[in-house]
Design an enzyme around this catalytic site. Structure first.
Site, short mmCIF file in Angstrom:
data_model
loop_
_atom_site.label_atom_id
_atom_site.label_comp_id
_atom_site.label_asym_id
_atom_site.label_seq_id
_atom_site.Cartn_x
_atom_site.Cartn_y
_atom_site.Cartn_z
N HIS A 503 34.13 51.53 -82.46
CA HIS A 503 34.39 52.64 -83.37
C HIS A 503 35.73 52.46 -84.10
O HIS A 503 36.69 53.18 -83.84
CB HIS A 503 34.36 53.96 -82.61
CG HIS A 503 33.08 54.18 -81.86
ND1 HIS A 503 32.96 55.03 -80.79
CD2 HIS A 503 31.85 53.62 -82.03
CE1 HIS A 503 31.72 55.00 -80.34
NE2 HIS A 503 31.02 54.15 -81.07
N ASN A 504 35.80 51.50 -85.00
CA ASN A 504 36.96 51.33 -85.87
C ASN A 504 36.80 52.26 -87.08
O ASN A 504 35.69 52.43 -87.59
CB ASN A 504 37.05 49.88 -86.35
CG ASN A 504 37.30 48.92 -85.22
OD1 ASN A 504 38.41 48.79 -84.74
ND2 ASN A 504 36.25 48.23 -84.78
#
Length: 573
Positions: A503-504
């Site tokens: 989850h960047n």
């Protein structure tokens, strides 16, 4: 010399969830769309009989080839960044469907607090609560404005969930389209424990279908079989919602959509005010093509969206020293840690069955659902228990003090293979002036373009949050009554080697002010009105939830903005 293709109204870069949603909705409206995907095409048939943990989970068959393109990383600007040469902290998907193929399917909505985080924080605690250097900002849109788009995504994907949720999450205009997943004995233990402690557990919203479902586009999919092969795998049943089984068939059926796989976009063509198209390379033949278009949509993964803007010199690059510029600003990750693991000598569970989004969560310590007055951190984490299916190669939980190899390790691994449960937080990540994305000055990809460089580390804010969350997960696990407990309550420097989360976020963020954001609330670029940059790259910070539900909602809102632009031109806000 690039071969020039006939001009089209819309070209989309990247054919994952976002590209698929936009292609389906625009082509239904009669708009001609070309979708460029640098990986190979895929279909559900590709996953028949392939519960192959070694191929997909350990050797990353669905992921990007890091020998051709990767990222570089450093903790601070004083360090020299080095390339990520093998997969670790996060996984970069490639091919038709993108990360939407190998995700777990956990489909939360960000909280109302998230979209107005700066205003709400100042309103409750005052300006001094925000530390120097933390770049909190509102998103330029409220939860209520985005709510219809949340539901649109959930309706198309067939998200499963409880008909009534706790008021501690955002209010829904309609119930989930399908009923919740099965509540297993493990989830019941978590539910009983958290309720006894006065918390508010609810079933995880799931893109793994709980029942057969036909969506408004007439797409029918089968129910989940709880095989446990979701994350890092494609679904052979089509039960896990992904772009290939939901939105792309709709786009194909219209006759207005053309998919071009093996097409790697290397440049957005523009005159500084508007884009005229893109240049892409056929990854098989090496031939270059120019695709002119009225509207250019960047819908690839976070790093690729931002890198393409920077290499194309489109938008103002962010300068961490002055805080000026926007492209690359507000890179955030996800803050994990603080989990409590219980070892049960007197109980046995069926841990190898499950689904990617089979789980329960409490929202009591997420967002601003609890008083931060006397705490040294902002925001929080969702605390959850998941039953995703523990595959045999990667899963070997043992109590603290067990040797990490040899006969005793094997003995304890077998003993606790089906006797171990974990309660864990998924924490928010807030933006700082010195966390950012830019182009690496040294390392290049297979096409000679600079790699994306990440400068990031965990802060005291993150360490304080994880220590707090660990006290809560331990409290819950104790209530579940295991034989022994192991708790992780310390957060070290960010390390890119062990897997943590894919989850960047950030780098091309949304907002109401062109001086502090790249795109407006329709994800239209302030600096180029016919370019839309869609995805988690638009998040000004990352919440304590999985991002796909919010990414999907923003994509549906972007469709409205693109349609409005095609009709009238100009800025749509």
């Amino acid at each position: 010399m690039a071969t020039k293709m006939p001009k089209v109204p819309v070209v989309i870069v990247g054919m994952g969830w976002l590209g698929g949603i936009i292609a389906a909705e625009l082509s239904k409206q009669g708009v001609k769309v070309v979708g460029l995907e640098r990986g190979k095409p895929r279909a559900t048939e590709d996953y028949y009989m392939v519960h192959d943990e070694l191929r997909y989970a350990m050797r990353y068959d669905l992921m990007q080839d890091l020998s051709k393109e990767t990222i570089t990383f450093r903790n601070t600007s004083k360090m020299t960044a080095l390339p990520m040469r093998s997969y670790g902290s996060f996984l970069l998907g490639e091919g038709l469907g993108g990360s939407g193929i190998h995700w777990n399917g956990q489909t939360f909505r960000f909280l109302p607090y998230d979209f107005e985080i700066h205003s709400k924080t100042v309103e409750r605690y005052g300006k001094k609560k925000i530390p120097d250097g933390m770049l909190l900002q509102d998103w330029g849109i409220t939860y209520d404005e985005l709510e219809p788009y949340f539901y649109k995504f959930e309706e198309v994907a067939g998200i499963s969930g409880e008909q009534e949720q706790t008021p501690m999450v955002g209010k829904r205009s309609k119930p989930f389209p399908t009923k919740p997943m099965l509540k297993t004995p493990i989830l019941k233990m978590f539910e009983d424990a958290t309720k006894k402690l006065g918390y508010h557990p609810y079933m995880m919203p799931s893109a793994n279908l709980s029942e057969q479902y036909t969506n408004p586009d007439g797409i029918t999919r089968a129910a989940c079989q709880y095989c446990g092969y979701c994350e890092r795998f494609g679904c052979e049943y089509g039960a896990k919602a992904d772009p290939v089984v939901t939105v792309l068939p709709v786009a194909n059926k219209t006759g207005n959509f053309e998919l071009r796989p093996y097409s790697n976009v290397v440049e957005v063509l523009h005159d500084g005010k508007k884009a005229s198209g893109v240049v892409y390379v056929n990854t098989v033949t090496g031939e270059r093509y120019e695709q002119p278009a009225d509207v250019v949509i960047l819908a690839s993964y976070v790093f690729n969206n931002v890198r393409l803007l920077l290499t194309s010199k489109l938008g103002k690059p962010y300068d961490p020293k002055t805080g000026k510029g926007v492209v690359g600003k507000n890179y955030c990750y996800q803050t994990n840690g603080g989990s409590a693991t219980g070892f049960f000598d007197d109980k046995e569970f069926n841990l190898y069955a499950g689904a990617g989004s089979l789980g329960m969560e409490i929202p009591d310590f997420n967002g601003d659902n609890f008083d931060h007055t006397n705490l040294n951190f902002l925001h929080g984490a969702g605390i959850r228990i998941s039953q995703t299916g523990q595959r045999p190669i990667a899963t070997n939980p043992v109590p603290k003090g067990t040797p990490t190899w040899g006969a005793e390790f094997k003995k304890q691994s077998l003993k606790y293979a089906n006797n171990t449960l974990t309660v864990s937080p998924q924490g928010s990540s807030l933006p700082w002036q010195h966390h950012y994305l830019d182009l690496d000055p040294t390392f290049k990809d297979a096409y000679g373009l600079p790699l994306m460089r990440i400068t990031f580390d965990f802060e005291d804010q993150d360490r304080e949050m994880i220590k707090f969350m660990a006290s809560k997960t331990e409290e819950i696990m104790k209530e579940m009554n295991p034989t022994s407990i192991g708790v992780s309550n310390k957060l070290g420097p960010y390390n890119i080697v062990p897997y943590q989360s894919t989850h960047n976020t950030g780098g091309a963020i949304m907002g109401a002010d062109p001086s502090t954001s790249v795109v407006n609330s329709y994800l239209q670029m302030w600096d180029a009105e016919n370019v839309f940059v869609v995805g988690a790259s638009a998040f000004p910070h990352n919440s304590g939830y999985n991002p796909t539900g919010t990414v999907g909602a923003l994509a549906y809102r972007a469709v409205d903005g693109i349609a409005k632009y095609l009709k009238s031109g100009g800025m749509v806000v």
